[in-house]
Design a protein around this motif. Structure first.
Motif, short mmCIF file in Angstrom:
data_model
loop_
_atom_site.label_atom_id
_atom_site.label_comp_id
_atom_site.label_asym_id
_atom_site.label_seq_id
_atom_site.Cartn_x
_atom_site.Cartn_y
_atom_site.Cartn_z
N THR A 128 -28.09 47.95 72.88
CA THR A 128 -28.41 46.55 72.89
C THR A 128 -28.81 46.10 71.49
O THR A 128 -28.11 44.98 70.91
N VAL A 129 -29.70 46.64 71.03
CA VAL A 129 -30.39 46.24 69.66
C VAL A 129 -28.99 46.08 68.66
O VAL A 129 -28.88 45.43 67.85
N LYS A 130 -28.29 47.35 68.79
CA LYS A 130 -27.05 47.59 67.64
C LYS A 130 -26.12 46.20 67.77
O LYS A 130 -25.58 45.94 67.04
N ALA A 131 -25.62 45.99 69.34
CA ALA A 131 -24.72 45.11 69.47
C ALA A 131 -25.42 43.64 69.08
O ALA A 131 -24.53 42.75 68.56
N CYS A 132 -26.71 43.29 69.20
CA CYS A 132 -27.16 42.02 68.80
C CYS A 132 -27.17 41.90 67.18
O CYS A 132 -27.13 40.79 66.91
N LEU A 133 -27.60 43.21 66.50
CA LEU A 133 -27.73 42.96 65.28
C LEU A 133 -26.34 43.14 64.30
O LEU A 133 -26.17 42.43 63.43
N LEU A 134 -25.44 44.09 64.71
CA LEU A 134 -24.23 44.11 64.03
C LEU A 134 -23.14 43.30 64.52
O LEU A 134 -22.05 43.07 64.03
N GLU A 135 -23.40 42.54 65.82
CA GLU A 135 -22.41 41.85 66.46
C GLU A 135 -21.36 42.62 66.71
O GLU A 135 -20.12 41.95 66.14
N THR A 136 -21.37 43.71 67.30
CA THR A 136 -20.03 44.49 67.56
C THR A 136 -19.22 43.94 68.65
O THR A 136 -18.14 44.21 68.65
N GLY A 137 -19.77 43.04 69.54
CA GLY A 137 -18.95 42.37 70.68
C GLY A 137 -18.45 43.15 71.83
O GLY A 137 -17.83 43.01 72.56
N ASP A 138 -19.14 44.65 71.79
CA ASP A 138 -18.97 45.26 72.83
C ASP A 138 -20.07 45.38 73.85
O ASP A 138 -19.77 46.50 74.64
N LEU A 139 -20.99 44.66 73.74
CA LEU A 139 -22.09 44.80 74.72
C LEU A 139 -21.87 44.15 75.88
O LEU A 139 -21.48 42.95 76.10
N GLN A 140 -22.07 44.95 77.01
CA GLN A 140 -21.73 44.40 78.42
C GLN A 140 -23.01 44.27 79.01
O GLN A 140 -23.71 45.36 79.54
N ILE A 141 -23.57 43.12 79.17
CA ILE A 141 -24.95 42.65 79.42
C ILE A 141 -25.10 43.02 80.99
O ILE A 141 -26.02 43.90 81.43
N PHE A 142 -24.39 42.54 81.96
CA PHE A 142 -24.27 42.87 83.33
C PHE A 142 -23.19 43.81 83.81
O PHE A 142 -21.92 43.66 83.23
N LEU A 143 -23.53 44.81 84.46
CA LEU A 143 -22.74 45.83 85.03
C LEU A 143 -21.57 45.31 85.70
O LEU A 143 -20.37 45.85 85.80
N ASP A 144 -21.83 44.12 86.46
CA ASP A 144 -20.80 43.67 87.24
C ASP A 144 -19.97 42.46 86.82
O ASP A 144 -19.52 41.77 87.31
N PRO A 146 -17.87 42.52 83.65
CA PRO A 146 -17.09 43.21 82.41
C PRO A 146 -16.47 42.13 81.54
O PRO A 146 -16.49 41.02 81.45
N LYS A 147 -16.29 42.50 80.18
CA LYS A 147 -16.01 41.71 78.89
C LYS A 147 -14.82 40.98 79.34
O LYS A 147 -14.62 39.97 78.63
N ASP A 148 -13.88 41.44 80.09
CA ASP A 148 -12.64 40.61 80.18
C ASP A 148 -12.69 39.76 81.59
O ASP A 148 -11.84 39.30 82.19
N HIS A 149 -14.04 39.67 82.21
CA HIS A 149 -14.26 38.56 83.27
C HIS A 149 -14.00 37.18 82.77
O HIS A 149 -14.51 36.84 81.67
N TRP A 150 -13.35 36.17 83.47
CA TRP A 150 -13.05 34.72 83.08
C TRP A 150 -14.39 34.15 82.74
O TRP A 150 -14.31 33.16 81.87
N ALA A 151 -15.61 34.48 83.00
CA ALA A 151 -16.72 33.66 82.93
C ALA A 151 -17.84 34.45 82.10
O ALA A 151 -18.68 34.11 82.02
#
Length: 322
Positions: A128-144, A146-151
């Protein structure tokens, strides 16, 4: 509200000594994300007697000190975070947390001190800290979600702004229905509105209930009416046509209703199922490209709004207002 946060964030970035880091979130937003992704870690510390205030201060301090490093990369982030985390634990500023960490994670702390790497048990915190600071864009906050979810982008945006919350266990439940009071809370929070405790005509609104300030603010700002003159409809699922009415009223007050760009409304075969009070709102938002139907031919005005749909609509509204 989101514009204000963006303004604060731009100042933080301008004053920061970080050379190569584009911070995705402010420190406040980062902690909100950590409350979800590192929920188990935070709850264990609370169970060991550490106050939520100390945990918040520690995690915010941790993120801030990492962000102040002059060179942060994918390659050195782990060692930098391990060094900063170890330094904070033994700084004397977080004695209760240090005692709890040694009690709960004695072996892991020792490994971190010796190897200068983050142990696997702290991986959600690290990710989490890495994604928030480096803005890697790969952090999935909620397990249900996913990053390709329409919302996903809307859910993430409202989550970091504190407008929506998860359901616990790192779940958002995107397909669950939203009640009328839950949707009103989202709308009111997104606008930063407040209301007094007086003036509600609804008999089903219980004094002291959590939703009273939100329903009051929405009613006083002419965002809502009830399902009748005496009933707000507490506990009832929000209908798609009623969601459109609320969004329409807000955007009309803000002077940002969308211009007609498509003729989507005319293609709905169930347009006659839309109640008269909601037809203008549905038509304007549909033809303005703000909302779509459940299919090209069906708007489904009486269908219930899901948590994902609600987040998407609130986010689009915020973007239009900004």
């Amino acid at each position: 509200m989101r514009k204000w946060i963006a303004g604060i964030l731009s100042v933080v970035l301008a004053l920061s000594s970080v050379a190569s880091v584009a911070r995705a979130y402010s420190l406040e937003q980062t902690y909100r994300v950590l409350q979800i992704t590192a929920e188990d870690f935070i709850n264990e510390l609370k169970g060991a007697g550490v106050s939520e205030e100390m945990i918040s201060d520690f995690l915010t301090d941790l993120s801030n000190r990492i962000a102040q490093q002059e060179t942060l990369t994918e390659e050195n982030f782990n060692s930098v975070m391990a060094s900063v985390m170890a330094g904070l634990l033994y700084s004397g500023n977080y004695n209760n947390l240090q005692i709890a960490m040694i009690s709960l994670y004695s072996q892991q702390v020792q490994v971190m001190l010796v190897t200068k790497t983050i142990p696997e048990e702290f991986q959600p915190l690290y990710d989490t800290v890495k994604a928030c600071l480096l803005e890697t864009g790969d952090l999935q906050i909620f397990l249900d979600v996913p990053k390709d979810h329409w919302a996903e982008q809307s859910i993430e945006a409202l989550t970091v702004d504190g407008i929506v919350n998860g359901m616990g266990n790192r779940l958002f439940a995107p397909d669950d229905m939203v009640t009328r009071e839950q949707f009103v809370k989202m709308a009111v929070d997104s606008l930063g509105l407040q209301g007094t405790a007086d003036g509600l005509p609804f008999e089903d609104v219980q004094t002291g209930a959590w939703y009273v300030p939100y329903v009051t603010a929405a009613y006083q700002n002419q965002m809502i009416s009830g399902i009748s003159a005496e009933q707000f409809g507490v506990g009832q699922p929000m209908k798609r046509q009623d969601m459109a009415v609320i969004i329409y009223r807000i955007m009309k007050q803000k002077g940002c209703l969308p211009s007609k760009s498509v003729s989507r409304f005319d293609s709905f075969e169930d347009a006659e199922e839309i109640d008269d009070y909601a037809k203008e709102a549905v038509q304007v938002l549909c033809d303005g490209g703000m909302i779509s139907g459940m299919s090209a031919a069906q708007y489904a005005p009486q269908a219930f709004v899901t948590r994902a749909q609600a987040a998407r609509m609130i986010d689009l509204m915020c973007q239009s207002i900004d």
